[in-house]
Motif scaffolding. Structure first.
Motif, PDB file in Angstrom:
ATOM      1  N   GLU A   1     -43.517-101.933 -19.444  1.00  0.00           N
ATOM      2  CA  GLU A   1     -42.916-101.869 -18.118  1.00  0.00           C
ATOM      3  C   GLU A   1     -43.012-103.238 -17.429  1.00  0.00           C
ATOM      4  O   GLU A   1     -42.046-103.733 -16.843  1.00  0.00           O
ATOM      5  CB  GLU A   1     -43.631-100.802 -17.290  1.00  0.00           C
ATOM      6  CG  GLU A   1     -42.829-100.382 -16.095  1.00  0.00           C
ATOM      7  CD  GLU A   1     -43.552 -99.320 -15.292  1.00  0.00           C
ATOM      8  OE1 GLU A   1     -44.229 -98.481 -15.920  1.00  0.00           O
ATOM      9  OE2 GLU A   1     -43.447 -99.358 -14.050  1.00  0.00           O
ATOM     10  N   ALA A   2     -44.181-103.840 -17.562  1.00  0.00           N
ATOM     11  CA  ALA A   2     -44.361-105.167 -16.956  1.00  0.00           C
ATOM     12  C   ALA A   2     -43.435-106.178 -17.609  1.00  0.00           C
ATOM     13  O   ALA A   2     -42.858-107.053 -16.947  1.00  0.00           O
ATOM     14  CB  ALA A   2     -45.814-105.616 -17.111  1.00  0.00           C
ATOM     15  N   ARG A   3     -43.234-106.048 -18.935  1.00  0.00           N
ATOM     16  CA  ARG A   3     -42.353-106.999 -19.633  1.00  0.00           C
ATOM     17  C   ARG A   3     -40.915-106.843 -19.141  1.00  0.00           C
ATOM     18  O   ARG A   3     -40.207-107.806 -18.873  1.00  0.00           O
ATOM     19  CB  ARG A   3     -42.431-106.780 -21.156  1.00  0.00           C
ATOM     20  CG  ARG A   3     -43.747-107.247 -21.756  1.00  0.00           C
ATOM     21  CD  ARG A   3     -43.703-107.235 -23.273  1.00  0.00           C
ATOM     22  NE  ARG A   3     -43.849-105.919 -23.840  1.00  0.00           N
ATOM     23  CZ  ARG A   3     -44.992-105.387 -24.250  1.00  0.00           C
ATOM     24  NH1 ARG A   3     -46.125-106.074 -24.169  1.00  0.00           N
ATOM     25  NH2 ARG A   3     -45.041-104.180 -24.764  1.00  0.00           N
ATOM     26  N   HIS A   4     -40.484-105.585 -18.993  1.00  0.00           N
ATOM     27  CA  HIS A   4     -39.125-105.297 -18.555  1.00  0.00           C
ATOM     28  C   HIS A   4     -38.893-105.859 -17.142  1.00  0.00           C
ATOM     29  O   HIS A   4     -37.918-106.550 -16.871  1.00  0.00           O
ATOM     30  CB  HIS A   4     -38.898-103.790 -18.603  1.00  0.00           C
ATOM     31  CG  HIS A   4     -37.549-103.382 -18.127  1.00  0.00           C
ATOM     32  ND1 HIS A   4     -36.416-103.652 -18.857  1.00  0.00           N
ATOM     33  CD2 HIS A   4     -37.139-102.760 -16.990  1.00  0.00           C
ATOM     34  CE1 HIS A   4     -35.368-103.195 -18.194  1.00  0.00           C
ATOM     35  NE2 HIS A   4     -35.774-102.655 -17.058  1.00  0.00           N
TER      36      HIS A   4
ATOM     37  N   GLY B   1     -24.771-103.073 -31.076  1.00  0.00           N
ATOM     38  CA  GLY B   1     -24.328-102.032 -30.157  1.00  0.00           C
ATOM     39  C   GLY B   1     -25.342-101.828 -29.042  1.00  0.00           C
ATOM     40  O   GLY B   1     -25.000-101.819 -27.860  1.00  0.00           O
ATOM     41  N   GLN B   2     -26.610-101.713 -29.409  1.00  0.00           N
ATOM     42  CA  GLN B   2     -27.642-101.468 -28.394  1.00  0.00           C
ATOM     43  C   GLN B   2     -27.762-102.597 -27.409  1.00  0.00           C
ATOM     44  O   GLN B   2     -28.075-102.402 -26.252  1.00  0.00           O
ATOM     45  CB  GLN B   2     -28.984-101.267 -29.083  1.00  0.00           C
ATOM     46  CG  GLN B   2     -29.279 -99.827 -29.267  1.00  0.00           C
ATOM     47  CD  GLN B   2     -30.772 -99.543 -29.184  1.00  0.00           C
ATOM     48  OE1 GLN B   2     -31.574-100.298 -28.633  1.00  0.00           O
ATOM     49  NE2 GLN B   2     -31.133 -98.418 -29.757  1.00  0.00           N
ATOM     50  N   LEU B   3     -27.531-103.798 -27.897  1.00  0.00           N
ATOM     51  CA  LEU B   3     -27.707-104.953 -27.013  1.00  0.00           C
ATOM     52  C   LEU B   3     -26.417-105.311 -26.270  1.00  0.00           C
ATOM     53  O   LEU B   3     -26.389-106.258 -25.501  1.00  0.00           O
ATOM     54  CB  LEU B   3     -28.196-106.164 -27.819  1.00  0.00           C
ATOM     55  CG  LEU B   3     -29.526-105.976 -28.556  1.00  0.00           C
ATOM     56  CD1 LEU B   3     -29.876-107.218 -29.353  1.00  0.00           C
ATOM     57  CD2 LEU B   3     -30.638-105.638 -27.569  1.00  0.00           C
ATOM     58  N   ASP B   4     -25.363-104.548 -26.539  1.00  0.00           N
ATOM     59  CA  ASP B   4     -24.087-104.787 -25.885  1.00  0.00           C
ATOM     60  C   ASP B   4     -23.551-106.184 -26.207  1.00  0.00           C
ATOM     61  O   ASP B   4     -23.040-106.892 -25.335  1.00  0.00           O
ATOM     62  CB  ASP B   4     -24.255-104.621 -24.361  1.00  0.00           C
ATOM     63  CG  ASP B   4     -22.955-104.237 -23.681  1.00  0.00           C
ATOM     64  OD1 ASP B   4     -21.967-104.019 -24.408  1.00  0.00           O
ATOM     65  OD2 ASP B   4     -22.926-104.190 -22.436  1.00  0.00           O
ATOM     66  N   CYS B   5     -23.704-106.581 -27.468  1.00  0.00           N
ATOM     67  CA  CYS B   5     -23.220-107.902 -27.895  1.00  0.00           C
ATOM     68  C   CYS B   5     -22.032-107.729 -28.830  1.00  0.00           C
ATOM     69  O   CYS B   5     -21.960-106.754 -29.576  1.00  0.00           O
ATOM     70  CB  CYS B   5     -24.304-108.660 -28.657  1.00  0.00           C
ATOM     71  SG  CYS B   5     -25.661-109.143 -27.595  1.00  0.00           S
TER      72      CYS B   5
ATOM     73  N   ARG C   1     -32.005-106.694 -24.186  1.00  0.00           N
ATOM     74  CA  ARG C   1     -31.466-105.451 -23.625  1.00  0.00           C
ATOM     75  C   ARG C   1     -30.932-105.698 -22.227  1.00  0.00           C
ATOM     76  O   ARG C   1     -29.988-105.077 -21.780  1.00  0.00           O
ATOM     77  CB  ARG C   1     -32.569-104.388 -23.520  1.00  0.00           C
ATOM     78  CG  ARG C   1     -32.875-103.664 -24.780  1.00  0.00           C
ATOM     79  CD  ARG C   1     -33.989-102.671 -24.436  1.00  0.00           C
ATOM     80  NE  ARG C   1     -34.807-102.367 -25.576  1.00  0.00           N
ATOM     81  CZ  ARG C   1     -34.478-101.506 -26.522  1.00  0.00           C
ATOM     82  NH1 ARG C   1     -33.339-100.861 -26.434  1.00  0.00           N
ATOM     83  NH2 ARG C   1     -35.273-101.276 -27.535  1.00  0.00           N
ATOM     84  N   THR C   2     -31.595-106.602 -21.515  1.00  0.00           N
ATOM     85  CA  THR C   2     -31.205-106.876 -20.139  1.00  0.00           C
ATOM     86  C   THR C   2     -30.188-108.007 -20.056  1.00  0.00           C
ATOM     87  O   THR C   2     -29.197-107.911 -19.336  1.00  0.00           O
ATOM     88  CB  THR C   2     -32.470-107.275 -19.330  1.00  0.00           C
ATOM     89  OG1 THR C   2     -33.381-106.190 -19.428  1.00  0.00           O
ATOM     90  CG2 THR C   2     -32.155-107.567 -17.888  1.00  0.00           C
ATOM     91  N   VAL C   3     -30.420-109.060 -20.830  1.00  0.00           N
ATOM     92  CA  VAL C   3     -29.696-110.302 -20.586  1.00  0.00           C
ATOM     93  C   VAL C   3     -28.223-110.239 -20.983  1.00  0.00           C
ATOM     94  O   VAL C   3     -27.350-110.695 -20.246  1.00  0.00           O
ATOM     95  CB  VAL C   3     -30.426-111.458 -21.301  1.00  0.00           C
ATOM     96  CG1 VAL C   3     -29.566-112.698 -21.359  1.00  0.00           C
ATOM     97  CG2 VAL C   3     -31.720-111.754 -20.570  1.00  0.00           C
TER      98      VAL C   3
ATOM     99  N   ARG D   1     -22.387-109.853 -19.146  1.00  0.00           N
ATOM    100  CA  ARG D   1     -21.132-109.080 -19.065  1.00  0.00           C
ATOM    101  C   ARG D   1     -20.849-108.691 -17.621  1.00  0.00           C
ATOM    102  O   ARG D   1     -19.727-108.809 -17.138  1.00  0.00           O
ATOM    103  CB  ARG D   1     -21.248-107.813 -19.907  1.00  0.00           C
ATOM    104  CG  ARG D   1     -21.060-108.090 -21.367  1.00  0.00           C
ATOM    105  CD  ARG D   1     -20.694-106.807 -22.073  1.00  0.00           C
ATOM    106  NE  ARG D   1     -20.814-106.961 -23.503  1.00  0.00           N
ATOM    107  CZ  ARG D   1     -19.902-107.537 -24.274  1.00  0.00           C
ATOM    108  NH1 ARG D   1     -18.795-108.018 -23.761  1.00  0.00           N
ATOM    109  NH2 ARG D   1     -20.095-107.649 -25.566  1.00  0.00           N
ATOM    110  N   ASP D   2     -21.886-108.220 -16.934  1.00  0.00           N
ATOM    111  CA  ASP D   2     -21.697-107.841 -15.533  1.00  0.00           C
ATOM    112  C   ASP D   2     -21.248-109.032 -14.701  1.00  0.00           C
ATOM    113  O   ASP D   2     -20.580-108.881 -13.678  1.00  0.00           O
ATOM    114  CB  ASP D   2     -22.995-107.255 -14.945  1.00  0.00           C
ATOM    115  CG  ASP D   2     -23.318-105.899 -15.570  1.00  0.00           C
ATOM    116  OD1 ASP D   2     -22.423-105.329 -16.228  1.00  0.00           O
ATOM    117  OD2 ASP D   2     -24.464-105.437 -15.432  1.00  0.00           O
ATOM    118  N   ALA D   3     -21.646-110.226 -15.137  1.00  0.00           N
ATOM    119  CA  ALA D   3     -21.242-111.436 -14.399  1.00  0.00           C
ATOM    120  C   ALA D   3     -19.849-111.907 -14.807  1.00  0.00           C
ATOM    121  O   ALA D   3     -19.393-112.960 -14.377  1.00  0.00           O
ATOM    122  CB  ALA D   3     -22.268-112.545 -14.632  1.00  0.00           C
ATOM    123  N   GLY D   4     -19.198-111.154 -15.708  1.00  0.00           N
ATOM    124  CA  GLY D   4     -17.799-111.459 -16.017  1.00  0.00           C
ATOM    125  C   GLY D   4     -17.545-112.105 -17.360  1.00  0.00           C
ATOM    126  O   GLY D   4     -16.402-112.471 -17.653  1.00  0.00           O
ATOM    127  N   ALA D   5     -18.593-112.268 -18.196  1.00  0.00           N
ATOM    128  CA  ALA D   5     -18.361-112.874 -19.526  1.00  0.00           C
ATOM    129  C   ALA D   5     -17.419-111.982 -20.320  1.00  0.00           C
ATOM    130  O   ALA D   5     -17.550-110.757 -20.314  1.00  0.00           O
ATOM    131  CB  ALA D   5     -19.684-113.034 -20.264  1.00  0.00           C
TER     132      ALA D   5
END
Ligand SMILES: O=P(O)(O)OC[C@H]1O[C@H](OP(=O)(O)OP(=O)(O)O)[C@H](O)[C@@H]1O
Ligand SMILES: NC(=O)CC[C@H](N)C(=O)O
Ligand code: SF4
Ligand SMILES: [Mg+2]
Length: 496
Positions: A336-339, A423-427, A372-374, A379-383
């Motif tokens: 949790e702390a890492r996330h 797929g999991q990493l949305d790449c 997982r986050t990055v 993508r959310d930033a428009g890439a």
């Protein structure tokens, strides 16, 4: 305090290690500066012990060096000081209880340990040691040394030679008995340790960068199995008697752990990372148009990203910022702390990535907490597309030598195929550097590295009950379902 810690009510002891010996001075201040330079190796707790001859006086605290040791109050002048920043890999996770250096008296002994012992409870003499509730491998080690000194009447060097050959695993140590300073590397040389000088003062540190940070000159790195003793009569070096121990320096120090401005076995960590990035560009290019931009995952991957961009003729853009001083997420204490650490420390820059194809470079992928986050942030930033390029092979096997990845089920590449991973990493695609290329980038004798977390080939027996053989992710550069570009195939998901 017969063999007890010196102050049971306070932070008990104190995985970067440092030490200073010289004409009596405020060596604690120098050790503190070296610990700041080693902060990237551990941020759970920090401590310093000063030797005044027949006694040792210590202070420890939780958190980073500035949190744990905001000042040096109570620490005396003396000829010798030892320091530690901890990243827990064994025993208690309590920041204060696990803090180092471990300091015991009768006779006085301060010990700072980087590494992890394999099955320490099986060490000769361990059954006779009272470990209380605050057990760590480092404390067991200190108590074994103390017992050898007190019961067998050995001096510190003799105690080190009597106890250490009976231990398995990784230990780079900085030790003091109040008078002298000792540096030790285990016979495999898993973890680094360097010696330097500043005028008439001797310095020991996990990394060369900590020696130069305090204005010292690096003299050399300790050899695997070396015991170096520093005191008024000068220095003396001896070897632990462990026949057949092969050098197995941690390859991951070049990938992630060490600072880019350090040298390991005389070789530049910066150069190793830059070459790894270049090799990744050669063997896992991202073709197609429009031409992509390169984004580094701050902080450690910046050098590999520069190498990738230079070789591919691409531009690096600051698509991810690291505002403020968020520390390393990988060495945070739990998932949790890492996330939260990743979310807190990295921020996407839409102006840099929106409407662009992005080659996202990271130095390593272990639990996948960062990716997982990055990738999603970009993508959310428009890439338009995100192609992950990792400058080391998939980390699939647990480390038992000083990195807290003992549970194989946590290791993302150990349980997912390359396609599942993308797929999991949305790449849109994922590629890793092959072991061969990484070894080439690091340089030196290939047989002198530990590569266990990347190959499953362990240089020592593994801990009883450990599960060292997870299913491998297979397949080449992987495309997420429906995703765009894929690149050249590579064995085991790594780019040859
Ligand atoms: O797959 P994971 O489990 O996330 O581990 C790998 C990541 O962790 C490290 O970053 P970290 O944030 O610890 O340090 P850094 O700022 O030095 O890059 C490493 O550089 C990778 O980015
Ligand atoms: N990261 C390390 O080297 C940790 C040292 C020791 N095993 C501890 O957990 O305190
Ligand atoms: S298993 Fe990996 S991280 Fe651990 S010492 Fe070996 S190369 Fe380093
Ligand atoms: Mg990182």
């Amino acid at each position: 305090m017969n063999g007890d810690r010196m102050d049971a009510d306070k932070p008990r002891e104190a995985c970067g290690v440092a030490g200073v010996w010289g004409p009596a001075g405020h060596h604690a201040a120098v050790v503190r500066e070296m610990l700041v330079a080693l902060q990237h190796r551990g941020q759970e707790s920090a401590g310093i012990a000063v030797g005044t001859g027949d006694a040792l006086v210590a202070r420890h605290g939780a958190g980073t060096v500035s949190e744990a040791l905001p000042d040096l109050e109570g620490l005396p002048l003396g000829p010798v000081a030892v320091g530690h920043v901890r990243y827990a890999t064994h025993g208690t996770r309590d920041a204060l209880a696990g803090a180092q250096p471990v300091v015991l008296d009768r006779p006085p002994l301060a010990l700072a340990h980087n590494g992890t012992l394999v099955d320490p409870h099986t060490a000769p003499g361990a059954d006779a040691v009272d470990l209380g509730e605050w057990f760590t491998d480092s404390e067991l080690l200190t108590r074994l040394l103390l017992a050898a000194r007190a019961q067998k009447g050995l001096d510190t060097v003799a105690a080190l030679h009597a106890v250490l050959p009976g231990l398995k695993g990784a230990y780079a140590l900085v030790v003091s008995d109040g008078h002298r300073l000792y540096g030790v590397r285990d016979p495999h040389g898993f973890r680094p340790l360097a010696v330097g000088r500043r005028g008439d003062t001797w310095l020991l540190a996990s990394e060369t960068a900590a020696i130069t940070a305090v204005g010292g000159d690096v003299v050399r790195e300790l050899e695997p199995g070396e015991v170096l003793s520093i005191g008024p009569q000068g220095t003396a070096s001896s070897r632990l008697e462990v026949p057949d121990a092969k050098t197995a320096a941690c390859l991951f120090e070049y990938v992630y752990f060490a600072r880019a401005d350090s040298h390991l076995s005389g070789r530049s960590v910066y150069q190793a990372r830059f070459r790894a990035g270049q090799a990744l560009a050669d063997h896992a290019p991202v073709d197609g148009s429009p031409r992509p931009v390169v984004v580094a995952t701050p902080e450690t991957a910046r050098v590999a990203a520069d190498g990738y961009a230079e070789r591919a003729g691409l531009t690096v853009v600051q698509g991810l910022l690291r505002p403020g001083q968020g520390g390393r997420s990988f060495i945070a204490r739990d998932q949790e702390a890492r996330h939260h650490a990743v979310r807190r420390k990295l921020s996407p820059v839409p102006a840099a990535v929106a409407g662009r194809r992005v080659v996202l470079v990271d130095d390593s992928l272990v639990r996948g907490t960062t990716m997982r986050t990055v990738a999603r942030m970009l993508r959310d930033a428009g890439a338009l597309e995100v192609h992950l390029r990792v400058a080391s092979p998939p980390y699939r096997w647990p480390c038992f030598y000083g990195i807290d990845t003992g549970r194989p089920e946590e290791l993302l590449a150990a349980r997912l195929s390359m396609t599942e991973l993308a797929g999991q990493l949305d790449c849109d695609s994922v590629a890793f550097l092959s072991l061969d290329r990484l070894l080439e980038a690091a340089g030196g004798d290939r047989s002198g590295y530990c590569t266990a977390c990347l190959t499953g080939r362990y240089p020592t027996a593994t801990p009883a009950g450990a599960f060292p053989a997870p299913a491998c992710a297979t397949g080449p550069v992987a495309a997420a379902p429906g995703a765009g570009t894929t690149t050249a195939l590579a064995s085991q998901g790594t780019a040859e």
